[in-house]
Design an enzyme around this catalytic site. Structure first.
Site, PDB file in Angstrom:
ATOM      1  CE1 TYR A 114     -11.151   1.708   7.520  1.00  0.00           C
ATOM      2  CE2 TYR A 114     -11.930   3.805   8.394  1.00  0.00           C
ATOM      3  CZ  TYR A 114     -10.897   2.987   7.983  1.00  0.00           C
ATOM      4  OH  TYR A 114      -9.602   3.443   8.042  1.00  0.00           O
ATOM      5  CG  LEU A 172       1.417   3.777   6.093  1.00  0.00           C
ATOM      6  CD1 LEU A 172       2.345   4.969   6.310  1.00  0.00           C
ATOM      7  CD2 LEU A 172       0.329   3.742   7.154  1.00  0.00           C
ATOM      8  CE  LYS A 223      -9.089   0.969  10.269  1.00  0.00           C
ATOM      9  NZ  LYS A 223      -7.742   0.360  10.186  1.00  0.00           N
ATOM     10  CB  SER A 271      -0.907   0.004   1.231  1.00  0.00           C
ATOM     11  OG  SER A 271      -0.136   0.137   2.415  1.00  0.00           O
ATOM     12  CB  SER A 279      -4.012   8.351  -3.133  1.00  0.00           C
ATOM     13  OG  SER A 279      -4.695   9.439  -3.735  1.00  0.00           O
TER      14      SER A 279
END
EC number: 1.1.1.105
Length: 312
Positions: free
Chosen positions: A192, A49, A196, A47, A227
């Site tokens: 999501y 990151l 988390k 990815s 991004s």
């Protein structure tokens, strides 16, 4: 006196600049020495990151284990790291491992492979994350489970597989790259946000459990990781308080910034880091101390977005 002050000012500024430069260089060298020869596992290394974390830790001299679910992209990352490596500095060839955290059944075998190769893991960076957006009633239970597997069950399964080694050696650090939605939810991101919240809750509890073994648990929570080339769309975002809040929230942070913060977190053994501008940070406290106001503002925003008329 005035002339003397004018003469001294440039010297003072030069001196301060010199001290800042020295501090930055010492901090940079300290960051690298903190991971030199350390075995560092990075999940979802392919990815944005993940790549930046791989670059930072590889430059720092870590023995990298790069995990990802696409072998070709892992090889491309490997080639990129090797091609930019400074031959005058000690770096190590990364180990590549195929790993899809949403497939929990394969995680124990991956952990065993890593431990068989290096004998230990010093730092685990739980970076993998899958996002989904939409009204709660339109997201299938199957997708809910998939998101929970990738964002919660996958990371904790890998953590549990590697943790006994850290406990027995009485050293180690586990970094969870989470999201500010682990602290408060945002509409249309129910699944999501739930994943988390769950991950943050697990690692907050684990932190206290393993402190006596000198194992450090760290969480790094940005608003979101944007991004390389995506920026917020322009629009009439100043119409209301909630729009201002969400506009501020959507800017996010760049992968390079997060990777450097992960390195600082490892070096300083920080326990919790929020990466956000003042508006989202303030929202965390508003949610805690003034929940009814927070819920009202968010609900108002949803109504405006959906053009739902007020009752009465």
């Amino acid at each position: 006196m005035g002339v003397m002050a004018m003469l001294m000012l440039p010297l003072l500024l030069l001196g301060i600049s010199g001290l800042l430069f020295i501090y930055q260089e010492v901090s940079r060298l300290w960051s690298k020495s903190a991971v030199q020869n350390k075995v560092v596992v990075i999940t979802d290394a392919i990815s944005g990151l993940g790549k930046e974390c791989a670059r930072v830790f590889h430059t720092g001299g870590a023995r990298l284990v790069l995990c990802g679910k696409n072998w070709e992209r892992l090889e491309n990352l490997y080639d990129a790291l090797i091609s930019v490596a400074d031959p005058s500095k000690q770096t190590f060839t990364p180990k590549l491992v195929l790993l899809d955290l949403s497939d929990i059944s394969c995680v124990p075998d991956v952990a065993k492979e890593v431990l068989d190769c290096y004998g230990c893991v010093d730092i685990l960076i739980n970076n993998a994350s899958v996002k989904v957006k939409g009204p709660a009633h339109k997201i299938s239970l199957e997708l809910d489970k998939k998101i929970m597997d990738a964002n919660y069950f996958g990371p904790i399964t890998l953590t549990k597989a590697l943790l006994p080694n850290m406990i027995s050696r009485r050293t180690g650090q586990i970094v969870l790259v989470n999201n500010i939605q682990g602290k408060f939810g945002i509409p249309f991101r129910t699944t999501y946000a739930a994943s988390k919240h769950a991950a943050l809750g697990f690692f907050d509890c684990l932190r206290a459990e393993v402190e006596e073994y000198d194992v450090v648990i760290s969480t790094v929570s940005p608003t979101f990781i944007r991004s390389y080339h995506v920026y917020p769309e322009q629009g009439n975002w100043e119409a209301s308080i909630w729009k201002f809040f969400f506009r501020k929230l959507t800017y996010g942070v760049h992968p390079v910034e997060v990777a450097e913060e992960v390195m600082r977190t490892v070096r300083r053994k920080k326990q919790e880091v929020f990466m956000a501008n003042p508006i989202p940070k303030a929202a965390v406290y508003v949610r805690t101390f003034f929940p009814e106001f927070f819920f009202a503002v968010v609900a108002c925003g949803v109504k405006e977005k959906l053009n739902v008329p007020e009752e009465g």
